[in-house]
Design an enzyme around this catalytic site. Structure first.
Site, PDB file in Angstrom:
ATOM      1  N   GLU A  24      13.976  -5.984  29.034  1.00 24.74           N
ATOM      2  CA  GLU A  24      12.835  -5.985  28.130  1.00 24.74           C
ATOM      3  C   GLU A  24      13.115  -5.027  26.976  1.00 24.74           C
ATOM      4  O   GLU A  24      13.634  -3.933  27.190  1.00 24.74           O
ATOM      5  CB  GLU A  24      11.578  -5.555  28.883  1.00 24.74           C
ATOM      6  CG  GLU A  24      10.318  -5.636  28.047  1.00 24.74           C
ATOM      7  CD  GLU A  24       9.075  -5.337  28.850  1.00 24.74           C
ATOM      8  OE1 GLU A  24       8.437  -6.285  29.323  1.00 24.74           O
ATOM      9  OE2 GLU A  24       8.763  -4.136  29.001  1.00 24.74           O
ATOM     10  N   ASP A  40      13.059  -3.952  33.807  1.00 18.15           N
ATOM     11  CA  ASP A  40      11.925  -3.429  33.050  1.00 18.15           C
ATOM     12  C   ASP A  40      12.116  -1.918  33.000  1.00 18.15           C
ATOM     13  O   ASP A  40      11.725  -1.203  33.923  1.00 18.15           O
ATOM     14  CB  ASP A  40      10.606  -3.787  33.736  1.00 18.15           C
ATOM     15  CG  ASP A  40       9.404  -3.155  33.041  1.00 18.15           C
ATOM     16  OD1 ASP A  40       9.405  -3.096  31.797  1.00 18.15           O
ATOM     17  OD2 ASP A  40       8.478  -2.716  33.751  1.00 18.15           O
ATOM     18  N   ASP A  99       6.107  -2.724  38.282  1.00 16.80           N
ATOM     19  CA  ASP A  99       7.356  -2.663  37.516  1.00 16.80           C
ATOM     20  C   ASP A  99       8.364  -3.685  38.028  1.00 16.80           C
ATOM     21  O   ASP A  99       9.102  -4.289  37.250  1.00 16.80           O
ATOM     22  CB  ASP A  99       7.938  -1.248  37.570  1.00 16.80           C
ATOM     23  CG  ASP A  99       6.982  -0.226  36.968  1.00 16.80           C
ATOM     24  OD1 ASP A  99       6.773  -0.268  35.747  1.00 16.80           O
ATOM     25  OD2 ASP A  99       6.431   0.582  37.737  1.00 16.80           O
TER      26      ASP A  99
END
Length: 167
Positions: free
Chosen positions: A67, A8, A139
């Site tokens: 992502e 991420d 996160d």
């Protein structure tokens, strides 16, 4: 068994989540948030690249899932996020690891069941799915969600491939 590193990306914190996937069974291996700091932006990108490179060498994932960029609050934030993604992807491809990309809504759909889930829902479901006790840093939970999404996609594509061979 396939080891998947989920990322991420972020310019302040980059989430990392590593899972092992065997058929439909997914096990957490490692998760953390790389603290990129508040300093010089190029140094933050170097931190992302260096720390991810070390984690890839240490854990030897077979595949990397990242992502994709979502629409940020402003253009400057979107550009920084894109550069953080670039540093993460470069760390993967420099070690000849295949990279797969997933949209935030697809990741949330895969983990929570709805594309508009908030961070606390993702954290809760990741902990539940991977049997992780205690609070997971946001996160890191997002990165584990990316890895889970990829593991589920791999499994589904494998099943479709098998079904196509039968017919």
């Amino acid at each position: 068994m396939v080891r998947i590193l989920g990322i991420d990306p972020g310019s302040r914190y980059t989430g990392v989540g590593i899972v092992d996937s065997v058929d439909r069974h997914i096990t957490a291996v490692h998760h953390q948030a790389i603290r990129c700091g508040n300093g010089d932006f190029p140094q933050r990108l170097k931190t992302i690249y260096s720390e991810l490179s070390e984690l890839i060498q240490q854990y030897q994932p077979h595949e990397i899932a990242v992502e994709t960029v979502f629409m940020a609050k402003n253009a400057q934030a979107a550009l920084k996020l894109g550069q953080a993604r670039g540093a993460a992807i470069c760390a993967a491809v420099s070690q000849d690891k295949p990279v797969h990309e997933y949209a935030p809504k697809a990741i949330k759909q895969a983990v929570v069941g709805k594309g508009g889930a908030d961070k606390t829902q993702v954290q809760y479901m990741v902990g539940l799915l991977l049997n992780i006790k205690g609070q997971i840093q946001a996160d890191a939970a997002d990165a584990l969600a990316v890895a889970i999404c990829h593991a589920n996609s791999r499994w589904a594509l494998g099943r479709l491939s098998e079904a196509a061979k039968i017919t």
